[in-house]
Structure formats: C-alpha cells, structure tokens
Design a protein around this motif. Structure first.
Motif, PDB file in Angstrom:
ATOM      1  N   THR A 178       0.842  -1.188   0.000  1.00  7.84           N
ATOM      2  CA  THR A 178       0.000   0.000   0.000  1.00  7.84           C
ATOM      3  C   THR A 178       0.878   1.239   0.000  1.00  7.84           C
ATOM      4  O   THR A 178       1.728   1.396   0.882  1.00  7.84           O
ATOM      5  CB  THR A 178      -0.924   0.034   1.221  1.00  7.84           C
ATOM      6  N   ILE A 179       0.651   2.111  -0.975  1.00  3.22           N
ATOM      7  CA  ILE A 179       1.375   3.387  -1.025  1.00  3.22           C
ATOM      8  C   ILE A 179       0.488   4.477  -0.431  1.00  3.22           C
ATOM      9  O   ILE A 179      -0.731   4.465  -0.614  1.00  3.22           O
ATOM     10  CB  ILE A 179       1.797   3.735  -2.468  1.00  3.22           C
ATOM     11  N   SER A 180       1.111   5.388   0.299  1.00  2.00           N
ATOM     12  CA  SER A 180       0.367   6.511   0.861  1.00  2.00           C
ATOM     13  C   SER A 180       1.281   7.727   0.900  1.00  2.00           C
ATOM     14  O   SER A 180       2.498   7.600   0.776  1.00  2.00           O
ATOM     15  CB  SER A 180      -0.162   6.176   2.257  1.00  2.00           C
ATOM     16  N   ARG A 181       0.658   8.890   1.089  1.00  2.00           N
ATOM     17  CA  ARG A 181       1.440  10.122   1.104  1.00  2.00           C
ATOM     18  C   ARG A 181       0.874  11.087   2.131  1.00  2.00           C
ATOM     19  O   ARG A 181      -0.339  11.092   2.388  1.00  2.00           O
ATOM     20  CB  ARG A 181       1.470  10.777  -0.283  1.00  2.00           C
ATOM     21  N   GLU A 182       1.746  11.890   2.696  1.00  2.00           N
ATOM     22  CA  GLU A 182       1.358  12.966   3.600  1.00  2.00           C
ATOM     23  C   GLU A 182       1.924  14.249   3.011  1.00  2.00           C
ATOM     24  O   GLU A 182       3.086  14.595   3.251  1.00  2.00           O
ATOM     25  CB  GLU A 182       1.950  12.753   4.996  1.00  2.00           C
ATOM     26  N   ASN A 183       1.116  14.952   2.263  1.00  5.84           N
ATOM     27  CA  ASN A 183       1.606  16.156   1.597  1.00  5.84           C
ATOM     28  C   ASN A 183       2.081  17.208   2.602  1.00  5.84           C
ATOM     29  O   ASN A 183       3.048  17.927   2.351  1.00  5.84           O
ATOM     30  CB  ASN A 183       0.525  16.737   0.696  1.00  5.84           C
ATOM     31  N   ALA A 184       1.409  17.301   3.727  1.00  5.42           N
ATOM     32  CA  ALA A 184       1.767  18.327   4.718  1.00  5.42           C
ATOM     33  C   ALA A 184       3.169  18.097   5.288  1.00  5.42           C
ATOM     34  O   ALA A 184       3.832  19.045   5.721  1.00  5.42           O
ATOM     35  CB  ALA A 184       0.739  18.341   5.839  1.00  5.42           C
ATOM     36  N   ARG A 185       3.602  16.832   5.293  1.00  2.00           N
ATOM     37  CA  ARG A 185       4.918  16.513   5.840  1.00  2.00           C
ATOM     38  C   ARG A 185       5.917  16.156   4.744  1.00  2.00           C
ATOM     39  O   ARG A 185       7.061  15.823   5.021  1.00  2.00           O
ATOM     40  CB  ARG A 185       4.807  15.331   6.811  1.00  2.00           C
ATOM     41  N   ASN A 186       5.469  16.210   3.487  1.00  3.01           N
ATOM     42  CA  ASN A 186       6.345  15.861   2.356  1.00  3.01           C
ATOM     43  C   ASN A 186       6.927  14.453   2.519  1.00  3.01           C
ATOM     44  O   ASN A 186       8.131  14.241   2.337  1.00  3.01           O
ATOM     45  CB  ASN A 186       7.466  16.897   2.187  1.00  3.01           C
ATOM     46  N   MET A 187       6.030  13.531   2.850  1.00  6.52           N
ATOM     47  CA  MET A 187       6.441  12.149   3.091  1.00  6.52           C
ATOM     48  C   MET A 187       5.613  11.200   2.228  1.00  6.52           C
ATOM     49  O   MET A 187       4.423  11.437   1.976  1.00  6.52           O
ATOM     50  CB  MET A 187       6.236  11.768   4.556  1.00  6.52           C
ATOM     51  N   VAL A 188       6.241  10.122   1.806  1.00  6.60           N
ATOM     52  CA  VAL A 188       5.569   9.054   1.084  1.00  6.60           C
ATOM     53  C   VAL A 188       5.962   7.735   1.745  1.00  6.60           C
ATOM     54  O   VAL A 188       7.103   7.583   2.191  1.00  6.60           O
ATOM     55  CB  VAL A 188       5.967   9.031  -0.398  1.00  6.60           C
ATOM     56  N   TYR A 189       5.019   6.815   1.791  1.00  9.01           N
ATOM     57  CA  TYR A 189       5.251   5.550   2.473  1.00  9.01           C
ATOM     58  C   TYR A 189       4.899   4.378   1.564  1.00  9.01           C
ATOM     59  O   TYR A 189       4.085   4.501   0.655  1.00  9.01           O
ATOM     60  CB  TYR A 189       4.397   5.468   3.747  1.00  9.01           C
ATOM     61  N   LEU A 190       5.495   3.252   1.869  1.00  5.54           N
ATOM     62  CA  LEU A 190       5.127   2.004   1.211  1.00  5.54           C
ATOM     63  C   LEU A 190       5.028   0.931   2.281  1.00  5.54           C
ATOM     64  O   LEU A 190       6.051   0.522   2.846  1.00  5.54           O
ATOM     65  CB  LEU A 190       6.143   1.602   0.145  1.00  5.54           C
ATOM     66  N   GLN A 191       3.802   0.528   2.591  1.00  3.88           N
ATOM     67  CA  GLN A 191       3.579  -0.560   3.530  1.00  3.88           C
ATOM     68  C   GLN A 191       3.614  -1.863   2.752  1.00  3.88           C
ATOM     69  O   GLN A 191       2.836  -2.049   1.816  1.00  3.88           O
ATOM     70  CB  GLN A 191       2.227  -0.402   4.225  1.00  3.88           C
ATOM     71  N   MET A 192       4.518  -2.736   3.147  1.00  2.00           N
ATOM     72  CA  MET A 192       4.709  -3.998   2.429  1.00  2.00           C
ATOM     73  C   MET A 192       4.364  -5.153   3.369  1.00  2.00           C
ATOM     74  O   MET A 192       5.031  -5.349   4.388  1.00  2.00           O
ATOM     75  CB  MET A 192       6.155  -4.110   1.944  1.00  2.00           C
ATOM     76  N   ASN A 193       3.338  -5.892   3.026  1.00  2.00           N
ATOM     77  CA  ASN A 193       2.907  -7.049   3.815  1.00  2.00           C
ATOM     78  C   ASN A 193       3.069  -8.322   2.996  1.00  2.00           C
ATOM     79  O   ASN A 193       3.236  -8.278   1.776  1.00  2.00           O
ATOM     80  CB  ASN A 193       1.446  -6.878   4.243  1.00  2.00           C
ATOM     81  N   SER A 194       3.010  -9.445   3.682  1.00  2.00           N
ATOM     82  CA  SER A 194       3.117 -10.760   3.027  1.00  2.00           C
ATOM     83  C   SER A 194       4.313 -10.802   2.081  1.00  2.00           C
ATOM     84  O   SER A 194       4.207 -11.212   0.922  1.00  2.00           O
ATOM     85  CB  SER A 194       1.820 -11.073   2.254  1.00  2.00           C
ATOM     86  N   LEU A 195       5.436 -10.374   2.585  1.00  2.00           N
ATOM     87  CA  LEU A 195       6.636 -10.290   1.755  1.00  2.00           C
ATOM     88  C   LEU A 195       7.063 -11.649   1.226  1.00  2.00           C
ATOM     89  O   LEU A 195       6.882 -12.683   1.900  1.00  2.00           O
ATOM     90  CB  LEU A 195       7.769  -9.646   2.547  1.00  2.00           C
ATOM     91  N   LYS A 196       7.620 -11.620   0.033  1.00  2.00           N
ATOM     92  CA  LYS A 196       8.112 -12.824  -0.631  1.00  2.00           C
ATOM     93  C   LYS A 196       9.593 -12.639  -0.968  1.00  2.00           C
ATOM     94  O   LYS A 196      10.043 -11.507  -1.146  1.00  2.00           O
ATOM     95  CB  LYS A 196       7.328 -13.071  -1.919  1.00  2.00           C
ATOM     96  N   PRO A 197      10.331 -13.722  -1.093  1.00  2.00           N
ATOM     97  CA  PRO A 197      11.748 -13.588  -1.473  1.00  2.00           C
ATOM     98  C   PRO A 197      11.937 -12.800  -2.768  1.00  2.00           C
ATOM     99  O   PRO A 197      12.931 -12.076  -2.910  1.00  2.00           O
ATOM    100  CB  PRO A 197      12.205 -15.044  -1.622  1.00  2.00           C
ATOM    101  N   GLU A 198      10.988 -12.909  -3.679  1.00  2.00           N
ATOM    102  CA  GLU A 198      11.111 -12.181  -4.947  1.00  2.00           C
ATOM    103  C   GLU A 198      10.893 -10.682  -4.792  1.00  2.00           C
ATOM    104  O   GLU A 198      11.078  -9.926  -5.752  1.00  2.00           O
ATOM    105  CB  GLU A 198      10.151 -12.742  -6.002  1.00  2.00           C
TER     106      GLU A 198
END
Length: 119
Positions: A66-86
């Motif tokens: 899931t990608i998200s952004r906080e424009n007020a803080r000039n931040m972008v995030y990437l929540q990564m779940n169920s990670l795989k070796p690939e």
C-alpha cells in the motif's frame, strides 16, 4: 529536490516492512512513486500515487503493498505485507513533476533502501 528513503532491512517471508521517503521540497501537485531494482534486473514500478489522488500498483504487489502520502509533511510511504523472497531489491523513491509538455517532465530519485526477504 532531495529524496531520502528509509525503512529497508531484512525480513522473513510473510513478514512486513514499512518504507518511508522524506522529500526536501513540497510534494503537493506532483506524482510520487516507489520503484525497485533487483540485482541484474531492470528498474520496475512498484506503486504510484498521482497528484490527483489516484494510485496504481504492479500486478506482483497488488493486495500486499500500500502506497500513501502525507503532503503536509512531504512524506511518502510504502507498507509492504506478506513479503516474498522475490520482493528482494533496492527500493527507490521517485518524484515526477509534470510539465505542460510531457517532454519537459522532471524526475528526481533518491539513493534507495535495500529490502531483503529470506525464505
């Protein structure tokens, strides 16, 4: 414009990581994205959030990231779940500024953060 990605590291398959990207300038009105590049492979788009609020994902991460952004803080995030070796790769944050003419669009990149997923 400088981009600083963080949050990478070693995770086990099935685990989670959250990446952050801090941008030195305003991200209002620009597209932000995460790309990844595995050793010996091309750089691929993982997820993108546009200035207009739409998001899209690579098929390989849909339902897991899931990608998200906080424009007020000039931040972008990437929540990564169920990670795989690939998912193992260098993850890079991208800022894409659109111009009136697409040939004048600008891209800015950070150095990336390494994600390693063990099986």
């Amino acid at each position: 414009v400088q981009l600083q990605a963080s949050g990478g590291g070693l995770a086990q398959a099935g685990g989670s990581l959250r990446l952050s990207c801090a941008v030195s300038g305003s991200i209002g009105g620009v597209d932000m994205a995460w790309y990844r590049q595995a050793p010996g492979k091309e750089r691929d788009l993982v997820a993108r959030t546009t200035a207009f609020g739409s998001v899209d994902y690579a098929d390989s991460v849909k339902g897991r990231f899931t990608i998200s952004r906080e424009n007020a803080r000039n931040m972008v995030y990437l929540q990564m779940n169920s990670l795989k070796p690939e998912d193992t790769a260098l993850y890079l944050c991208n800022l894409h500024r659109r111009a009136l003419s697409s040939q004048n669009d600008m891209d800015y990149w950070g150095k990336g953060t390494l994600v390693t997923v063990s099986s």
